[in-house]
Structure formats: structure tokens, C-alpha cells
Design a protein around this motif. Structure first.
Motif, mmCIF file in Angstrom:
data_model
loop_
_atom_site.group_PDB
_atom_site.id
_atom_site.type_symbol
_atom_site.label_atom_id
_atom_site.label_comp_id
_atom_site.label_asym_id
_atom_site.label_seq_id
_atom_site.Cartn_x
_atom_site.Cartn_y
_atom_site.Cartn_z
ATOM 1 N N LYS A 95 -24.161 60.338 135.925
ATOM 2 C CA LYS A 95 -22.901 59.618 136.081
ATOM 3 C C LYS A 95 -22.601 58.761 134.853
ATOM 4 O O LYS A 95 -21.450 58.686 134.405
ATOM 5 N N LEU A 102 -12.099 57.216 138.727
ATOM 6 C CA LEU A 102 -12.675 57.145 140.071
ATOM 7 C C LEU A 102 -12.435 58.453 140.828
ATOM 8 O O LEU A 102 -13.339 58.997 141.458
ATOM 9 N N TRP A 118 -15.803 60.320 141.221
ATOM 10 C CA TRP A 118 -16.273 59.938 142.559
ATOM 11 C C TRP A 118 -15.438 60.545 143.687
ATOM 12 O O TRP A 118 -15.779 60.413 144.852
ATOM 13 N N ASP A 119 -14.321 61.174 143.342
ATOM 14 C CA ASP A 119 -13.423 61.796 144.337
ATOM 15 C C ASP A 119 -12.776 60.797 145.274
ATOM 16 O O ASP A 119 -12.246 61.172 146.319
ATOM 17 N N THR A 120 -12.808 59.531 144.935
ATOM 18 C CA THR A 120 -12.135 58.508 145.736
ATOM 19 C C THR A 120 -11.967 57.265 144.881
ATOM 20 O O THR A 120 -12.727 57.046 143.927
ATOM 21 N N ASP A 121 -10.968 56.446 145.191
ATOM 22 C CA ASP A 121 -10.765 55.214 144.427
ATOM 23 C C ASP A 121 -10.774 53.994 145.338
ATOM 24 O O ASP A 121 -10.049 53.028 145.107
ATOM 25 N N THR A 156 -16.263 52.115 145.835
ATOM 26 C CA THR A 156 -16.513 52.996 144.698
ATOM 27 C C THR A 156 -16.138 52.309 143.391
ATOM 28 O O THR A 156 -16.823 52.464 142.374
ATOM 29 N N SER A 185 -18.881 50.179 142.372
ATOM 30 C CA SER A 185 -19.968 51.009 141.851
ATOM 31 C C SER A 185 -19.705 51.376 140.397
ATOM 32 O O SER A 185 -20.617 51.338 139.557
ATOM 33 N N MET A 186 -18.454 51.721 140.085
ATOM 34 C CA MET A 186 -18.128 52.064 138.707
ATOM 35 C C MET A 186 -18.326 50.859 137.791
ATOM 36 O O MET A 186 -18.801 51.004 136.655
ATOM 37 N N TYR A 212 -21.844 50.774 136.699
ATOM 38 C CA TYR A 212 -22.140 51.766 135.665
ATOM 39 C C TYR A 212 -21.623 51.316 134.302
ATOM 40 O O TYR A 212 -22.270 51.552 133.267
#
Length: 228
Positions: free
Chosen positions: A160, A182, A186-189, A193, A196-197, A200
Motif C-alpha cells: 500500500k 481512497l 481502498w475502494d471507499t472514501d 479509511t 488509515s491513509m 500511510y
């Protein structure tokens, strides 16, 4: 881009199709137009476009059905739906059948072009297996998911982290929108999530910290910018 990017535009409203086609062509795209859903598949097989802009409500065959057929033979082709349908269930169906983005009518050409460019950039990740990119005093080996500082130590990246850094580099010195990254990685915003970003991003800052000229800045409410 080294070659002209080919766009397949499927739109039955003649005036709108003309405006979109002309606008994209003035920006250097090659545009092939279909006026109904039934013509899309044969046109796709003949021209192998780089991106499909697909109206939902079309004669002979609707856009959702066309997208399903395309996905049976090409899982990677970027697809943007154009539609006047705005209910949540329609948006969900668009993504479920394989769409990558969904633009509601009426829309601005600038917004369409930005969304197209985002999707076209995203496809380059899959072509980057052997790529080594210079990031300030680092080299970034995409395939190995590894950062090397000059001739010194190497730093391993998670999958990731590697994907996120690759996208930041595609937008180097420009803004990478939060919602785009996102939904792409991650397939979602949703809220969790997004947090989480942020984690990172913090990890990437730390791993790039040996070169003080490299900055990943937060553009409040919009996204991130990698400055090198």
C-alpha cells in the motif's frame, strides 16, 4: 503520453456528443463516437481505446449492459459513466457492473477531463513493474517496493505504501485528491479509511526523511502534494 490517447465516447444525445468530442479533440485526445449501445462492442474491438466514456440511457442497449460485456473481455479498461440518473441505487449499480467513475449530467468538461486523466494515470501503475523512479536523493524500485537512499541503505515499503508513493509521484508537485486515491486504493472514501491513509502518509514521510528537500504536504480538505 507517447501516443495519442484514444477515447471511445458512447452518447446518443447528438449535441452533447458533438460538444464532448470537439472539446476532447482540442485537448489532444482521439475520440471515436458511438450513438447507441449496440455499436460499442464492435467499435471497441476495432479501435482498442484507452478509456470508455459511456452514457447509461442509450437506445438498443443501455450503458450498464455494455459495461458488463466489456468487463467480460477487459477487466482493466477505465470506464466513466455519464448519466442524468442520480439515485444512489443507480450510482451503486454503475460501480457494481464495472464502472470506475460516475459523472452526473449536466457536467463541466473540465471535470470530465480531470476524471479521465485520473483514471488514465491509475492504469500506469499496472505497467510499472520494472520501473525505477528517482525521488530526490532516493531511487524507488516499483517492482521491489523498495526505496534506496543514494548508495546507502534500502528501505522496504509495504504494498500500500508503494502504491501510494507511485500515485504521489504521478502528481509530483501537483495535488493528489483524497477521494481519488481512497477510491482507487481502498475502494471507499469513508472516514475510517481516510484516517488509515493519513497513517500511510506519515509512514512515507518518515521513510523519505533522509532527504530534507522532499515534502508531502497536506492540502486541507483536498488532498496531498509531493514536493521534490
Amino acid at each position: 503520453m507517447s501516443k495519442t490517447t484514444t477515447i471511445l465516447l458512447a452518447e446518443d444525445e447528438a449535441v452533447l456528443a458533438h460538444i464532448v468530442k470537439e472539446s476532447l479533440e482540442t485537448r489532444g485526445f482521439k475520440v471515436i463516437h458511438c450513438a447507441d449501445g449496440e455499436a460499442v462492442m464492435s467499435t471497441y474491438q476495432e479501435h482498442h481505446p484507452d478509456l470508455l466514456v459511456l452514457d447509461v440511457m442509450m437506445p438498443k442497449k443501455d450503458g450498464f449492459t455494455v459495461a458488463k460485456e466489456i468487463r467480460n473481455i477487459n477487466a482493466q479498461l477505465p470506464i466513466i459513466f455519464l448519466t442524468a440518473k442520480s439515485q444512489t441505487k443507480d450510482v451503486v449499480e454503475g460501480f457494481t457492473v464495472g464502472g470506475n467513475d460516475y459523472l452526473k449530467k449536466p457536467f463541466s468538461m473540465e471535470e470530465l477531463i480531470v476524471r479521465m486523466q485520473n483514471l488514465l494515470r491509475s492504469t500506469t501503475v499496472k505497467e510499472a513493474d520494472s520501473e525505477v523512479i528517482t525521488v530526490g536523493n532516493y531511487t524507488f524500485d516499483v517492482a521491489k517496493q523498495q526505496l534506496q537512499f543514494q548508495q546507502g541503505e534500502s528501505v522496504e515499503l509495504t504494498h500500500k505504501e508503494s502504491q501510494l508513493l507511485f500515485y504521489l509521484l504521478q502528481y509530483k508537485n501537483e495535488i493528489l485528491e483524497r477521494s481519488f486515491i481512497l477510491n482507487t486504493l481502498w475502494d471507499t472514501d469513508d472516514f475510517f479509511t481516510a484516517r488509515s491513509m493519513d497513517v500511510y502518509i506519515t509512514k512515507l514521510r518518515k521513510k523519505l526523511s533522509k532527504d530534507e528537500t522532499i515534502k508531502i504536504i497536506n492540502v486541507r480538505g483536498i488532498g496531498y502534494k509531493l514536493l521534490v
